[in-house]
Design a protein around this motif. Structure first.
Motif, PDB file in Angstrom:
ATOM      1  N   PRO A 161      -1.062  15.067  -9.305  1.00  0.00           N
ATOM      2  CA  PRO A 161      -1.164  16.457  -8.064  1.00  0.00           C
ATOM      3  C   PRO A 161      -1.944  16.368  -6.923  1.00  0.00           C
ATOM      4  O   PRO A 161      -1.700  17.175  -6.089  1.00  0.00           O
ATOM      5  CB  PRO A 161      -1.360  17.208  -9.160  1.00  0.00           C
ATOM      6  N   GLU A 162      -2.879  15.473  -7.031  1.00  0.00           N
ATOM      7  CA  GLU A 162      -3.738  15.300  -5.830  1.00  0.00           C
ATOM      8  C   GLU A 162      -3.515  14.637  -4.671  1.00  0.00           C
ATOM      9  O   GLU A 162      -2.810  13.685  -4.760  1.00  0.00           O
ATOM     10  CB  GLU A 162      -5.196  14.359  -6.486  1.00  0.00           C
ATOM     11  N   PRO A 163      -3.481  15.295  -3.641  1.00  0.00           N
ATOM     12  CA  PRO A 163      -2.800  14.715  -2.268  1.00  0.00           C
ATOM     13  C   PRO A 163      -3.893  13.308  -2.017  1.00  0.00           C
ATOM     14  O   PRO A 163      -5.071  13.272  -2.275  1.00  0.00           O
ATOM     15  CB  PRO A 163      -3.115  15.606  -1.436  1.00  0.00           C
ATOM     16  N   LEU A 211       1.003  -1.138   0.169  1.00  0.00           N
ATOM     17  CA  LEU A 211      -0.145   0.126   0.014  1.00  0.00           C
ATOM     18  C   LEU A 211       0.976   1.389  -0.006  1.00  0.00           C
ATOM     19  O   LEU A 211       0.642   2.044  -0.785  1.00  0.00           O
ATOM     20  CB  LEU A 211      -0.846  -0.081   1.222  1.00  0.00           C
ATOM     21  N   GLU A 212       2.109   1.326   0.687  1.00  0.00           N
ATOM     22  CA  GLU A 212       2.717   2.430   0.853  1.00  0.00           C
ATOM     23  C   GLU A 212       3.385   2.600  -0.432  1.00  0.00           C
ATOM     24  O   GLU A 212       3.726   3.770  -0.972  1.00  0.00           O
ATOM     25  CB  GLU A 212       3.833   2.147   2.038  1.00  0.00           C
ATOM     26  N   GLN A 213       3.822   1.681  -1.267  1.00  0.00           N
ATOM     27  CA  GLN A 213       4.478   1.515  -2.424  1.00  0.00           C
ATOM     28  C   GLN A 213       3.602   2.181  -3.554  1.00  0.00           C
ATOM     29  O   GLN A 213       3.980   3.033  -4.243  1.00  0.00           O
ATOM     30  CB  GLN A 213       5.038   0.069  -3.003  1.00  0.00           C
ATOM     31  N   LEU A 214       2.493   1.848  -3.421  1.00  0.00           N
ATOM     32  CA  LEU A 214       1.507   2.262  -4.363  1.00  0.00           C
ATOM     33  C   LEU A 214       1.028   3.858  -4.039  1.00  0.00           C
ATOM     34  O   LEU A 214       0.822   4.542  -4.728  1.00  0.00           O
ATOM     35  CB  LEU A 214       0.017   1.673  -4.407  1.00  0.00           C
ATOM     36  N   ARG A 215       0.965   4.144  -2.771  1.00  0.00           N
ATOM     37  CA  ARG A 215       0.865   5.603  -2.373  1.00  0.00           C
ATOM     38  C   ARG A 215       2.077   6.387  -2.969  1.00  0.00           C
ATOM     39  O   ARG A 215       1.791   7.554  -3.750  1.00  0.00           O
ATOM     40  CB  ARG A 215       0.740   5.822  -1.031  1.00  0.00           C
ATOM     41  N   ARG A 216       3.328   6.240  -2.919  1.00  0.00           N
ATOM     42  CA  ARG A 216       4.376   6.603  -3.226  1.00  0.00           C
ATOM     43  C   ARG A 216       4.157   6.878  -4.976  1.00  0.00           C
ATOM     44  O   ARG A 216       4.570   7.930  -5.496  1.00  0.00           O
ATOM     45  CB  ARG A 216       5.799   5.952  -2.913  1.00  0.00           C
ATOM     46  N   GLN A 217       3.830   5.719  -5.659  1.00  0.00           N
ATOM     47  CA  GLN A 217       3.371   5.923  -6.967  1.00  0.00           C
ATOM     48  C   GLN A 217       2.519   7.071  -7.497  1.00  0.00           C
ATOM     49  O   GLN A 217       2.797   7.671  -8.314  1.00  0.00           O
ATOM     50  CB  GLN A 217       3.298   4.645  -7.590  1.00  0.00           C
ATOM     51  N   TRP A 218       1.668   7.111  -6.672  1.00  0.00           N
ATOM     52  CA  TRP A 218       0.294   7.983  -6.930  1.00  0.00           C
ATOM     53  C   TRP A 218       0.863   9.397  -6.640  1.00  0.00           C
ATOM     54  O   TRP A 218       0.552  10.169  -7.347  1.00  0.00           O
ATOM     55  CB  TRP A 218      -0.648   7.784  -5.573  1.00  0.00           C
ATOM     56  N   LYS A 219       1.801   9.549  -5.496  1.00  0.00           N
ATOM     57  CA  LYS A 219       2.231  10.911  -5.227  1.00  0.00           C
ATOM     58  C   LYS A 219       3.266  11.381  -6.552  1.00  0.00           C
ATOM     59  O   LYS A 219       3.230  12.506  -6.655  1.00  0.00           O
ATOM     60  CB  LYS A 219       2.885  10.949  -4.054  1.00  0.00           C
ATOM     61  N   SER A 220       3.982  10.376  -6.993  1.00  0.00           N
ATOM     62  CA  SER A 220       4.725  10.944  -8.016  1.00  0.00           C
ATOM     63  C   SER A 220       3.994  11.239  -9.513  1.00  0.00           C
ATOM     64  O   SER A 220       4.609  11.685 -10.352  1.00  0.00           O
ATOM     65  CB  SER A 220       5.756   9.805  -8.305  1.00  0.00           C
ATOM     66  N   GLU A 231     -20.636   4.582  -3.082  1.00  0.00           N
ATOM     67  CA  GLU A 231     -20.586   5.100  -4.650  1.00  0.00           C
ATOM     68  C   GLU A 231     -19.560   5.924  -4.990  1.00  0.00           C
ATOM     69  O   GLU A 231     -19.722   6.468  -6.052  1.00  0.00           O
ATOM     70  CB  GLU A 231     -22.080   5.751  -4.464  1.00  0.00           C
ATOM     71  N   LYS A 232     -18.564   5.977  -4.092  1.00  0.00           N
ATOM     72  CA  LYS A 232     -17.595   7.242  -4.448  1.00  0.00           C
ATOM     73  C   LYS A 232     -16.185   6.345  -4.571  1.00  0.00           C
ATOM     74  O   LYS A 232     -15.741   5.481  -4.109  1.00  0.00           O
ATOM     75  CB  LYS A 232     -17.359   7.990  -3.143  1.00  0.00           C
ATOM     76  N   SER A 233     -15.383   6.957  -5.476  1.00  0.00           N
ATOM     77  CA  SER A 233     -13.834   6.659  -5.819  1.00  0.00           C
ATOM     78  C   SER A 233     -13.096   6.923  -5.051  1.00  0.00           C
ATOM     79  O   SER A 233     -13.283   7.748  -3.821  1.00  0.00           O
ATOM     80  CB  SER A 233     -13.580   7.039  -7.220  1.00  0.00           C
ATOM     81  N   LEU A 234     -11.991   6.545  -4.891  1.00  0.00           N
ATOM     82  CA  LEU A 234     -10.708   6.839  -3.912  1.00  0.00           C
ATOM     83  C   LEU A 234     -10.599   8.556  -3.959  1.00  0.00           C
ATOM     84  O   LEU A 234     -10.461   9.058  -2.876  1.00  0.00           O
ATOM     85  CB  LEU A 234      -9.546   6.135  -4.264  1.00  0.00           C
ATOM     86  N   THR A 235     -10.512   8.826  -4.965  1.00  0.00           N
ATOM     87  CA  THR A 235     -10.282  10.449  -5.300  1.00  0.00           C
ATOM     88  C   THR A 235     -11.384  11.290  -4.559  1.00  0.00           C
ATOM     89  O   THR A 235     -11.090  12.185  -4.098  1.00  0.00           O
ATOM     90  CB  THR A 235      -9.814  10.700  -6.307  1.00  0.00           C
TER      91      THR A 235
END
Length: 416
Positions: free
Chosen positions: A237-239, A225-234, A297-301
């Motif tokens: 632009p959304e936190p 999960l932390e690896q995917l979060r780091r990839q997301w952040k890179s 009904e909501k996505s992660l973002t």
């Protein structure tokens, strides 16, 4: 026409309120919708609006006084009307009880800032202007800071706020008092309970006493999960906070275990078709739990954006009652404070709540070798009247699988 103004009951947990400040004085003309006073409830400081027009003929409660919800605090009438019968009646009548309930009785709808009869905001005080021509601005102040200032005799206009948006918090008052040598070394200060702290004491006592809690703890590998979060952040632009990912993971687990998303209802178990997740948010003088509605009904973002907005407004005490009530499940995350493991108290009507600890680097056995892994402990609190241990354990197993194989957290809703 005579209008009886009563202490409003704006939440199910509110039993009394404090008149922080009167915005109208006796004899002032009043139009329906005018702000009469600022009222401190158990969650926020709110504007009390007039339901009728006329003149403010009588104020019955002084500023700073605590009164029960539904009690008569003022009377609005025309100058030639006899208000003696209204004063003699006291208490609350059906019409005044309806006024006291306000929008809190409109279930299932959160009033927008443009239409809400009452607006929530931190209590404010005017600072001392530097010159005679400088316009007066208003500085937010927390209820606990106000109580401390009253106990120490500190003029809040002299205190500089360091909280969000310049809010004056308790530490600012204490720092100023120490600087002015108003607090002797080793002195103790006794604070009356704020309305929020009273509500927390009352609700937790009512929950912990009659509700039979049991607890289940599980350790979860967080490396992927932390690896995917780091990839997301890179890439985005959304936190993306850990809290948003936890909400999404819990939502997916609840969708597969609807027996956890329930309430004990005396002679029945009430199943909730909507997944409404409360997020515990720490405040200066307590905590509040804003609720993310219809999480399935909501996505992660979408969860991330909505959670960020709710948490920010919770800290500013700008939530409406509908935004912090009736969660079907709640999460409390103390991991950011380095807490490894803790137990959450259930807040009825919820039958389950998740306490999330810190993600830590620990030695992990990999066959016959050791390596460093990222691990997190979570504890599920359950109402034994509605749930059994095996049900809670299966839910935790599913949650563990989702967090350890987290790709589906990032997928759109209705595709998992």
């Amino acid at each position: 026409m005579i209008t009886r103004v009563v202490m409003p009951k704006l939440t199910d947990t509110m039993e009394e309120g404090v008149v922080v400040a009167w915005k109208k004085q006796e004899g002032d003309p009043v139009m329906a919708g005018d702000v009469l006073a600022e009222i401190e409830t158990d969650k926020a400081v709110m504007d009390l609006e007039a339901f009728g027009s006329g003149f403010l003929r009588k104020i019955l409660v002084n500023e700073g006084e605590t009164v029960k919800a539904g009690r008569l605090i003022a009377v609005i009438a025309e100058l030639d009307e006899d208000i003696a019968p209204a004063l003699e009646a006291g208490g609350s009548s059906p019409s005044s009880e309806a006024q006291a309930a306000g929008v809190a009785k409109e279930e299932g709808r959160s009033p927008s800032p443009a239409t809400a009869p009452s607006s929530m905001r931190p209590e404010t005080v005017p600072p001392m202007p530097d010159t005679a021509t400088q316009p007066v601005t208003r500085v937010p102040i927390s209820p606990r800071a106000r109580q401390t200032a009253q106990a120490l005799g500190v003029n809040l206009a002299d205190v500089r706020g360091t909280g969000p948006d310049g809010t004056i918090v308790e530490r600012d008052v204490l720092a100023y008092a120490h600087q002015q040598r108003r607090v002797p070394p080793g002195a103790t200060i006794e604070h009356p309970l704020s309305q929020m702290r009273k509500a927390i004491a009352r609700v937790t006592t009512q929950s912990k006493g009659p509700v039979p809690h049991f607890y289940l703890t599980m350790e979860i590998a967080m490396d992927h999960l932390e690896q995917l979060r780091r990839q997301w952040k890179s890439l985005s632009p959304e936190p993306l906070s850990h809290t948003a990912m936890f909400v999404r993971a819990v939502t997916l687990a609840l969708m597969r275990h609807p027996e956890i998303n329930v309430s004990f209802a005396g002679e029945s178990i009430r199943y909730h078709t909507a997944i409404d997740i409360g997020i515990a948010v720490a405040l200066d003088d307590g905590l509040v739990t804003p609720v993310l509605r219809n999480c399935a009904e909501k996505s992660l973002t979408e969860i991330a954006r909505e959670a960020s907005d709710l948490i920010a407004r919770a800290r500013a005490k700008q939530l409406t009652p509908a935004e912090y009530s009736e969660a079907t499940f709640s999460i409390s995350n103390l991991g950011e404070y380095g807490v490894e493991n803790f137990l959450a108290v259930l807040m009825p009507p919820q039958a389950a709540a998740l306490a999330i600890g810190a993600i830590q680097s620990v030695p992990v056995a990999d066959g016959e070798t050791l390596k460093v892994g990222r691990r997190m402990k979570v504890t599920l609190s359950c109402d034994h009247r509605a749930l059994d241990g095996a049900q809670g354990a299966k839910f935790l197993q599913t949650l563990k699988s989702i967090l350890e194989h987290p790709l589906e957290i990032f997928l759109p809703p209705n595709t998992c």
